[in-house]
Design an enzyme around this catalytic site. Structure first.
Site, PDB file in Angstrom:
ATOM      1  N   GLU A 107       0.785  -1.225   0.000  1.00 24.97           N
ATOM      2  CA  GLU A 107       0.000   0.000   0.000  1.00 24.97           C
ATOM      3  C   GLU A 107       0.825   1.288   0.000  1.00 24.97           C
ATOM      4  O   GLU A 107       0.424   2.270  -0.612  1.00 24.97           O
ATOM      5  CB  GLU A 107      -0.929   0.006   1.239  1.00 24.97           C
ATOM      6  CG  GLU A 107      -1.999  -1.061   1.220  1.00 24.97           C
ATOM      7  CD  GLU A 107      -3.036  -0.829   0.135  1.00 24.97           C
ATOM      8  OE1 GLU A 107      -3.481   0.309  -0.051  1.00 24.97           O
ATOM      9  OE2 GLU A 107      -3.374  -1.807  -0.560  1.00 24.97           O
ATOM     10  N   SER A 485     -53.992 -25.410  35.090  1.00 23.34           N
ATOM     11  CA  SER A 485     -53.900 -25.717  36.516  1.00 23.34           C
ATOM     12  C   SER A 485     -52.582 -25.332  37.156  1.00 23.34           C
ATOM     13  O   SER A 485     -52.437 -25.451  38.373  1.00 23.34           O
ATOM     14  CB  SER A 485     -54.140 -27.214  36.732  1.00 23.34           C
ATOM     15  OG  SER A 485     -55.495 -27.522  36.546  1.00 23.34           O
TER      16      SER A 485
END
Length: 838
Positions: A107, A485
């Protein structure tokens, strides 16, 4: 006599203005002056249009890159991360020198020499752009790339390039070269959703950055130019060529030796296939609940604040126990499949949005985002079909064969075989079968399950359906269902608080109530039959008798019942004062029911179910809960002779502690001789209650031990009848048992602790009266049992008319039980004939 210069010099005097005017007409003055003027105008324009509009470089000194939120389990094991950008932040010292050199060679080889701008490179780029009408090329240095990535946009223009160069100068003045490289290597996008080189090392090679070889580092260095151009899947040859070019540049710049380059270029790329980290699949429903709570608290994006979920770099310690989560997940899934088996093929999982053509089946399958992580099941797409078999494909690109004989199950509700109904483009659930694949059916019925620590309220496991990747609707926290229940223990607990005892006699018989006005009279019934006469409260809970529950609620008062239901968190709002709510007519969630039972097991102390223990920011500071304090001495390597640190209990008492224990003790009888006897052979103290809502549309079980309370329901997302045989004791309780067998394998056997003041009294199990001269046995159906009473509430000895104390009635409990059972139906006979399970 003196003479003045004017009298002797024949030329007239010339002023300085005249002389300057003459100079201005000279070419050697005009050209530089015009150039200086233009330069000044240019500088002014640069300042006006560019320099003053540049962002401040000072923000880079305090810059913190977006980091994912990392989630850990109860033991600190990483289990997930919330990330849109995979990134691991490193300091410059942590980067291998060879990696830095690879990026410089690829780069910006003069990075340590220039002051932010590479003038020869820019000149070359300008000439190239003038000769071509294609997309402009640049010669950006690493500093310029940092400026663009962090402070500017991706606009393609000469103005942006100019801003980039100016900003690079300012960055070089503000930061050191090492700081600039650190920002660059942490921020750069390298494909596969990896940002920064550490994340890329994991994405492409499954390694830590420090473990990479020279050719692997060189491969990472080629990715900033365009990750999609050099993917191992589509650009292998280009990637090898570009990697070798970087190695050559490293040798040319003296970063490596010729021998190192020669060896490196012979190596294969070595990249692994793209894959989702395995930890991302753990506890999907639990992890999504954590994410939802974090989003509510801290926000989603970076703009929402410094602690946002997808950028804040949070460290989250949760209460998720991976082992218990796995046990709960396996048990619920197996129960869903067991119920659904034999009903035929449930149909394809989905169909892709695009038509299968030109070999695009892999992208079509990936686009649906469907996966399976149950045992060896996999999601596959039908590519083509013949009379004898179907060709199927998987998300990783591999293909297989589904023979006709492996898909012969009937299609649910339609008839015919599944193979005949399969079409190209269908997404199926399949599993290996020999060298081929066999069709599987994902159950249509669903459900949810939660496991909680009743001592702290920490949720240890949460499963909200069959598979999170098929449906992210969390049935453990979002599905509002009637609890049936399982609400009864709360109702009876209110009765205990109102003065009843576990031995109180309640009539199991017809019970009607005038509702007034246009509602008329409402008559209640037991599940499957009528009444059986007077019995103890304990018997009514163990056998889940509706008429006894309604009668107890009526005697206690529904205002008190609903008040307790609200206090234990079954509902945020108080239910209407109708007796039907005592039988589970209201709606709630699995998480709420499990927490309510945990409060009972916690002796009535309030609990708030939590999935997050604490949250730390990226530097380790605890930001949740607020005012968090560490436990000094809790992690001491050895005993220091001082008292053991104990956290202060700040929970409020939401119900009477003795009433809570009495209810827990009664529910232990549900396991021993009631509707959940299938759990009795677990051979440890367990309390719990089964439930079946009207229809039946849902079946429930909630219960557990002093260490863990778990609850689950099974039912269709759009409620419909499960079948007359479906009951909590026959479907839900076995699912809990499958969980408990694994989860309690190495867990200590502990009894439920009674609070101070509880009296344990020997009573006759049928009548509830005290027994003298006999002791409870080990038989669950023994006539004499221990019962828990509050002080001064157990039955008293009778006295004569003159106050003389009568001797306690002594009798043979076994013979009394035989006489009573001869006159009344046995529990088991009664359950089978009258339908005692509800």
């Amino acid at each position: 006599m003196s003479v003045s210069p004017s009298e002797t010099d024949p030329r007239p005097a010339v002023s300085w203005r005249t002389r300057f005017a003459r100079i201005q007409r000279r070419w050697w003055f005009r050209i530089p002056a015009i150039a200086a003027l233009l330069a000044g105008i240019g500088v002014f324009l640069i300042w006006l249009l560019l320099w003053r509009t540049l962002p401040s470089v000072d923000s880079l000194r305090a810059y913190e890159p977006p980091l994912p939120t990392n989630v850990r389990g109860i033991d600190g094991t990483p289990v997930h991360s919330y990330a849109r950008e995979r990134r691991v932040q490193l300091s410059y010292a942590e980067y291998p020198p060879l990696l830095v050199r690879a990026f410089l060679a690829a780069e910006d080889r003069t990075f340590f020499e220039h002051h932010g701008v590479d003038y020869p490179g820019i000149a070359g780029a300008i000439l190239t752009n003038l000769r071509s009408d294609r997309r402009p090329v640049g010669a950006s240095t690493i500093t310029q790339q940092v400026a663009k990535n962090l402070l500017l946009t991706n606009e393609v223009s000469y103005v942006r390039k100019a801003k980039e160069a100016l900003l690079a100068y300012r960055i070089e003045d503000a930061l050191t070269k090492q700081q600039i490289l650190e920002l660059y290597l942490n921020q750069i996008a390298l494909g596969r959703n990896a940002f920064g080189v550490e994340a890329a090392a994991h994405a492409y090679f499954g390694k830590e950055l420090r473990e990479l070889t020279l050719p692997q580092m060189a491969y990472l260095a080629i990715l900033p130019k365009g990750p999609s151009n050099y993917t191992p899947e589509r650009g292998y040859d280009r990637a090898i060529a570009r990697r070798n070019w970087v190695l050559g540049e490293m040798e040319r710049n003296g970063f490596i030796t010729p021998a190192q380059r020669a060896e490196a270029v012979t190596q294969p790329l070595g990249a692994i296939p793209r894959q989702t980290p395995r930890q991302e699949l753990a506890g999907g429903y639990f992890i999504e609940e954590v994410r939802r709570q974090l989003l509510d608290r801290f926000g989603e994006k970076e703009t929402d604040g410094p602690y946002s979920v997808y950028a804040g770099g949070l460290w989250v310690r949760t209460s998720l126990d991976p082992a218990i989560q796995g046990d709960a997940q396996d048990a619920l899934r197996a129960g869903l499949i067991r119920y659904d088996s034999g009903r035929g093929w449930s149909g394809p999982l989905n169909k892709p949005r695009t038509k299968i053509e030109d070999g695009n089946w892999q992208q079509a399958l990936i686009g649906t985002n469907i996966g399976l992580d149950y045992q060896d099941w996999r999601a596959a797409i039908v590519i083509a079909k013949s009379d004898a078999s179907a060709q199927i494909g998987f998300a990783d690109g591999r293909t297989g064969t589904l023979p006709r004989w492996a898909a012969t199950m009937p299609v649910r509700g339609l008839g015919g075989t599944a193979f005949a109904a399969i079409e190209p483009g269908d997404i199926l659930a399949v599993a290996p079968s020999g060298g081929d694949w066999a069709l599987r059916s994902v159950p249509r019925v669903s459900g949810g399950m939660v496991v909680e620590d009743p001592r702290t309220g920490r949720v240890l496991a949460m499963q909200g359906g069959f598979d999170y990747r098929l449906s992210d609707f969390n049935r453990a926290t979002q599905a509002m269902r009637q609890p049936g229940s399982t609400i009864k223990p709360i109702v009876y607990a209110a009765a205990l608080e109102a003065g009843m005892t576990p031995a109180s006699i309640i009539v199991d018989g017809p019970f009607c109530v005038n509702q007034g006005g246009r509602l008329g009279t409402k008559c209640f019934r037991n599940f499957g039959g009528g009444g059986s006469g007077p019995h103890t409260m304990r018997w009514g809970v163990e056998q889940s008798r509706n008429l006894m529950t309604v009668r107890a609620a009526a005697q206690t008062g529904m205002e008190k019942v609903n008040s307790l239901i609200q206090r234990v968190g079954v509902s945020d709002d108080r239910f209407p004062p109708y007796l039907s709510y005592a039988l589970g007519a209201g709606e709630t969630t699995v998480l709420r029911m499990v927490n309510a039972y945990s409060i009972l097991a916690n002796q009535g102390r309030e609990l708030k179910p939590t999935v997050i223990d604490y949250v730390q920011d990226r530097r380790g500071k605890v930001i949740l809960p607020e005012n968090w304090r560490g436990c000094d001495g809790c992690n001491a390597p050895d005993w220091n002779g001082k008292a053991m640190p104990r956290p202060q209990i700040r929970a409020r008492q939401v119900m009477d502690a003795m009433s809570a224990y009495q209810m827990v003790h009664i529910m232990e009888g549900v396991i021993q001789r009631g509707t959940a006897t299938t759990l009795r052979d677990l051979n440890r103290p367990i309390m719990g209650k089964t439930g079946t809502s009207t229809g039946p549309t849902d079946v429930w079980f909630v219960g557990g031990t002093p260490q863990m309370i778990a609850g689950l329901y099974l039912g269709y997302d759009t409620p419909r009848n499960l079948g007359g045989y479906a009951q909590g004791g026959t479907i839900a309780a076995p699912i809990y048992k499958a969980f408990a067998v694994k989860a309690y394998k190495d867990v200590e056997v502990l009894p439920f602790r009674a609070p101070a003041g509880i009296r344990m009294v020997r009573i006759d199990r049928g009548s509830g009266r005290p027994v003298y001269g006999a002791w409870p046995g080990t038989d669950p159906k023994a006539g004499v049992i221990w019962e828990a009473f509050k002080p001064e509430t157990e039955a008293r000895r009778a006295t004569g008319r003159l106050g003389e104390a009568r001797a306690p009635v002594t009798r043979d409990p076994a013979r009394a039980v035989q006489r009573r059972e001869a006159a009344a139906p046995r529990d088991s006979d009664f359950l089978q004939r009258e339908g005692g399970i509800y």
